[in-house]
Design a protein around this motif. Structure first.
Motif, mmCIF file in Angstrom:
data_model
loop_
_atom_site.group_PDB
_atom_site.id
_atom_site.type_symbol
_atom_site.label_atom_id
_atom_site.label_comp_id
_atom_site.label_asym_id
_atom_site.label_seq_id
_atom_site.Cartn_x
_atom_site.Cartn_y
_atom_site.Cartn_z
ATOM 1 N N THR A 249 0.907 -1.173 0.025
ATOM 2 C CA THR A 249 0.109 -0.006 0.080
ATOM 3 C C THR A 249 0.890 1.245 -0.011
ATOM 4 O OG1 THR A 249 -1.678 -1.216 1.261
ATOM 5 C CG2 THR A 249 -1.887 0.929 1.259
ATOM 6 N N MET A 250 2.124 1.319 0.848
ATOM 7 C CA MET A 250 2.813 2.370 0.887
ATOM 8 C C MET A 250 3.340 2.591 -0.516
ATOM 9 S SD MET A 250 3.095 3.925 3.757
ATOM 10 C CE MET A 250 4.683 4.597 3.946
ATOM 11 N N PHE A 251 3.917 1.541 -1.286
ATOM 12 C CA PHE A 251 4.274 1.730 -2.498
ATOM 13 C C PHE A 251 3.509 2.179 -3.590
ATOM 14 C CE2 PHE A 251 7.537 -1.874 -1.002
ATOM 15 C CZ PHE A 251 8.557 -0.762 -0.945
ATOM 16 N N ALA A 252 2.238 1.641 -3.486
ATOM 17 C CA ALA A 252 1.050 1.948 -4.397
ATOM 18 C C ALA A 252 0.584 3.600 -4.229
ATOM 19 C CB ALA A 252 -0.122 1.241 -4.074
ATOM 20 N N ILE A 253 1.014 4.104 -2.938
ATOM 21 C CA ILE A 253 0.596 5.529 -2.833
ATOM 22 C C ILE A 253 1.523 6.430 -3.654
ATOM 23 C CG2 ILE A 253 0.651 7.252 -1.135
ATOM 24 C CD1 ILE A 253 -0.930 5.427 0.801
ATOM 25 N N PHE A 254 2.682 5.865 -3.377
ATOM 26 C CA PHE A 254 3.887 6.719 -4.279
ATOM 27 C C PHE A 254 3.835 6.576 -5.762
ATOM 28 C CE2 PHE A 254 5.516 7.196 0.184
ATOM 29 C CZ PHE A 254 5.874 8.510 0.087
ATOM 30 N N GLY A 255 3.689 5.228 -6.115
ATOM 31 C CA GLY A 255 3.368 4.706 -7.547
ATOM 32 C C GLY A 255 2.222 5.636 -8.141
ATOM 33 N N ALA A 256 1.212 5.822 -7.361
ATOM 34 C CA ALA A 256 -0.064 6.883 -7.834
ATOM 35 C C ALA A 256 0.430 8.202 -8.071
ATOM 36 C CB ALA A 256 -0.998 6.676 -6.888
ATOM 37 N N ILE A 257 1.290 8.705 -7.192
ATOM 38 C CA ILE A 257 1.894 10.005 -7.065
ATOM 39 C C ILE A 257 2.539 10.272 -8.442
ATOM 40 C CG2 ILE A 257 3.038 11.961 -6.060
ATOM 41 C CD1 ILE A 257 2.138 10.654 -3.613
ATOM 42 N N ALA A 258 3.393 9.355 -8.606
ATOM 43 C CA ALA A 258 4.406 9.375 -9.891
ATOM 44 C C ALA A 258 3.610 9.154 -11.214
ATOM 45 C CB ALA A 258 5.281 8.293 -9.706
#
Length: 282
Positions: A249-258
């Motif tokens: 989930t943490m990776f997904a949040i930063f992936g969505a921001i990217a």
């Protein structure tokens, strides 16, 4: 002897093939030819006396044909589409019925608070509402019928891995032990361009984004209380893999921001909002 038998078999096969072709050519009638030349129609058949639909009715989409009162005004993340629901029963037999009960957050305000704690005071405005809910939705929730963050998590992992490597290369690392002496007395090759690359021998990118550290930061910002997932064992969250789910989930949040704002914005938020917290974790 074997050669003669094979020849006889081949000749009988050729004879049968010629007969089949002759019968097929004779069985074709004008009716079948006319049927084969007709074009297929995609419109349903009408009864006798039924009025043909007008051009406006044919040009309408299925959603426009439905009355406005029947359309759902709920956001996409808050309900399961009717077309993805099953026949009304499940083949999944649970030994303990109490394990089927798991309540997740449905309050957008609580989700915004978590994004503000993680990304800053304006963190809840960095992503659209649908993406904010998609980034914190694990594939175990609702059987994946509302989408999941697996692909966002994979992309975000690559973004943070690149930024972690870059952080190590530009940082100052003191080598207390000095160069390792060679047992054969050889002098290793050295070049200014390879000075930063040697830093990766002492600090690895995995040490900056360690699983336990990432999960600890996620707990600090309140991610477990708003994350949508279904643990296999509600009485044992650690045994259900909550650490892996929090990391994804943490990776997904930063992936969505990217994906939404570019890799530079995601890297800047990683350095300012996440890396400093990870470095203080032991």
């Amino acid at each position: 002897m074997a050669l003669n038998s094979s020849r006889s078999t081949l000749s009988s096969a050729c004879t049968a093939l010629r007969q089949c072709r002759r019968h097929a050519s004779l069985s074709i009638s004008p009716i079948s030819i006319s049927l084969s030349s007709r074009q297929l129609s995609t419109t349903p058949a009408r009864c006798v006396g039924e009025q043909a639909p007008s051009l406006e009715q044919l040009s309408q989409t299925p959603s426009e044909k439905e009355p406005t009162s029947e359309r759902s005004s709920k956001p996409r993340w808050s309900y399961t589409p009717e077309g993805m629901k099953g026949p009304g029963f499940s083949i999944n037999v649970v030994k303990d019925p109490r394990r089927k009960i798991w309540v997740v957050n449905e309050d957008p305000a609580a989700l915004d608070v978590m994004y503000q704690r993680l990304l800053g005071t304006e963190g809840n405005r960095l992503l659209p509402d649908e993406i904010k809910w998609l980034a914190i939705t694990h594939k175990s929730f609702d059987f994946g019928r509302r989408g999941n963050n697996t692909r966002l998590g994979y992309f975000g992992r690559q973004v943070l891995a690149v930024e972690s490597t870059r952080t190590i290369l530009v940082s100052t690392i003191n080598d207390l032990n000095g160069p390792i002496p060679d047992s054969y007395g050889r002098t290793p090759f050295s070049h200014p361009a390879l000075t930063n690359a040697d830093k990766l021998n002492e600090v690895h990118p995995q040490s900056l984004i360690d699983r336990e550290k990432m999960a600890s930061v996620a707990v600090d910002v309140g991610l477990p209380s708003v994350m949508r997932w279904k643990p296999r064992l509600p009485e044992n969250l650690e045994g259900s893999g909550i650490v892996a789910v929090l990391n994804t989930t943490m990776f997904a949040i930063f992936g969505a921001i990217a994906l939404q704002h570019g890799s530079e914005a995601a890297q800047r938020l990683f350095r300012d909002r996440l890396l400093s917290r990870l470095q203080h974790k032991r």
